[in-house]
Write an enzyme that holds these catalytic residues in place. Structure first.
Site, short mmCIF file in Angstrom:
data_model
loop_
_atom_site.label_atom_id
_atom_site.label_comp_id
_atom_site.label_asym_id
_atom_site.label_seq_id
_atom_site.Cartn_x
_atom_site.Cartn_y
_atom_site.Cartn_z
NE ARG A 15 -9.68 6.95 3.17
CZ ARG A 15 -10.01 8.23 3.09
NH1 ARG A 15 -9.72 8.90 2.01
NH2 ARG A 15 -10.62 8.83 4.09
CG ASP A 237 -15.35 4.11 10.10
OD1 ASP A 237 -16.16 4.09 11.04
OD2 ASP A 237 -15.66 3.80 8.93
#
Length: 482
Positions: A15, A237
């Site tokens: 995203r 991440d």
């Protein structure tokens, strides 16, 4: 208004999230979302790296089209996986996915050259058969010509940054997941690289989060319609997610909950003693040379996989589905053709008083099975009683995850010599109220949930600090808490 864009790509989806600061608060706006699926190439499960690059650029264009032209852009992804490129920057092989079976037997092979105790003393990284070190060992055996032709190793976010800017850089936090970076010198461990016979030429100097790579290439600018500065966040991440934890004090355990559950704390130095080795904890590098002392746990991948199988969706094209079909016959309440939501699965689990068994969620069989349902049923049968309904199946996984979290909290307390009083859950899994409740019960700790978009926020605050909107991490975390 100064806009920043976090491109956050996970193992199943990605995203693009715009972030900006308004009245001292961080505001978020999702402008693009896409699926990240694996493909079979040359007999291996691989990432479609060119499709990922196209989505990165498409999301940049979407941001501009919606009126959110960012001043800075940062990309984070999962760790360990990579692309080898030649002198012209062209890939010399596939971006093989960490769940591929090419690393079977590679930990034992590497240990025949470097005992794991020595490797851990150098790098401080837990043993996980998919680590980059084992992937490179597998590649050296299977396709040595790729290593000979390669001029540089780029991790997934490194390669995507190269697509945007034309500049190649190895970001530090992502590189540390490889088990090839020395925990003390914080640089590539040339001794380990030499012992494995890997070409030193592909390992270029590491670059820290907050570094500006530059603007877009002319080709990218032509497509998206604007230019922006590409800034390295913590490209791994988990490194970004940990930055976003709004801990209230120093007695907090962090849990990044998503496809993987990653539980740990922040330390200023790596811990590579016998106790941390025995507990298989990692010392992954973080922004500003902080260390994430953590353990990878299988996580919500298990629930995601079960849901896909219930809904007849394959994770990787090419798998037969026969094992799943047999496993579904063992669930008395399974309805063929029904589309089960995550909420459906949670409600089914809530209807079960207690788990039929507690299983070890970190068993290798759960990493990339033909059928997750079949593997959970088999493991539960060994440890207690096999689940016979969907609710019992999901309750078994939830309860086992919570008990695993509790065990790792105890390990953290023993190794670090301190008592922790709270557990801070960030990421998409922080929305799972039932799992959070089971975790609070199992750990005995006060549980704080959120932010949900922890990884994207951690990505954004590095950009914001680099741009001068926050002076340091402490100020940024206050804004996150607010």
């Amino acid at each position: 208004m100064k806009y920043h864009l976090a491109i956050d790509i996970g193992a199943s989806s990605g995203r693009h999230i715009i972030g900006y600061v308004e009245n001292g608060e961080i505001q978020l706006k999702e402008v693009y979302r896409f699926d990240n699926t694996q493909i079979i190439s040359n007999g291996h499960e691989c990432w479609d790296i060119q499709a990922l690059a196209r989505h990165v650029i498409a999301g940049l264009k979407a941001a501009g089209d919606q009126g959110y032209v960012p001043e800075t852009v940062g990309i984070d992804t999962w760790g360990v996986d990579f692309v080898l490129v030649d002198a012209n920057g062209l890939p010399v092989g596939d971006a093989v996915a960490y769940r591929d079976k090419r690393t079977d037997g590679m930990p034992e092979y590497v240990e025949s050259i470097i005992p794991f105790e020595d490797l851990y003393a150098h790098t401080g990284i837990q043993k996980a058969f998919f680590n980059t070190i084992y992937q490179l060992a597998a590649l050296k055996k299977e396709s040595p010509e790729q290593l000979e032709k390669a001029e540089r190793l780029l991790f997934i976010p490194d390669y995507l940054n190269f697509v945007l800017t034309g500049k190649q850089a190895n970001e530090y936090t992502d590189a540390t997941t490889s088990s090839l970076v020395n925990a003390k010198t914080k640089t590539w461990d040339k001794e380990i690289i030499a012992k494995l016979g890997l070409p030193e030429k592909i390992f270029h100097p590491l670059t820290m989060p907050g570094t500006e790579l530059g603007g877009f290439t002319s080709a990218v600018k032509d497509v998206v319609g604007y230019d922006a500065k590409v800034i390295l966040p913590a490209c791994h991440d988990t490194g970004s997610a940990y930055l976003a934890v709004p801990a209230r004090d120093d007695n907090a355990v962090y849990l990044s909950s998503g496809t993987w559950s990653i539980i740990g704390v922040e330390n200023t130095e790596a811990i590579t003693n016998k106790a941390s080795l025995a507990a298989n904890f990692s010392n992954e590098g973080g922004a500003w040379y902080r260390f994430r002392f953590l353990k990878n746990i299988m996580g919500l991948w298990m629930i995601q996989s079960i849901r896909r199988e219930l809904n007849g969706v394959k994770y990787v094209e090419g798998k037969s589905g026969e094992a799943t079909a047999e496993a579904l016959k063992q669930l008395s309440d399974y309805e063929a053709g029904r589309k089960y939501s995550f909420a459906d699965l949670e409600m089914a689990a809530r209807g079960v008083d207690e788990a039929t068994a507690v299983i070890n969620v970190n068993e290798h069989c759960f990493l990339n099975p033909e059928s997750m349902i079949a593997e959970v049923i088999a493991a539960a049968a060994k440890e207690g009683k096999a689940p016979k309904t969907i609710g019992e199946l999901i309750r078994c996984v939830y309860g086992s995850l919570a008990e695993n979290y509790a065990e790792e909290v105890r390990n953290l307390q023993e190794i670090n010599g301190k008592t922790y009083t709270s557990l801070n859950i960030v990421g998409g899994g922080s929305q799972d109220r039932y799992l959070n409740a089971l975790t609070a019960e199992a750990t005995g700790l006060e549980v704080f949930a959120g932010p949900t978009e922890g990884t994207a926020i951690g990505n954004l605050i590095v950009q914001m600090i680099a741009s001068g909107e926050f002076t340091d991490l402490n100020e940024a975390r206050k804004a996150i808490r607010k």
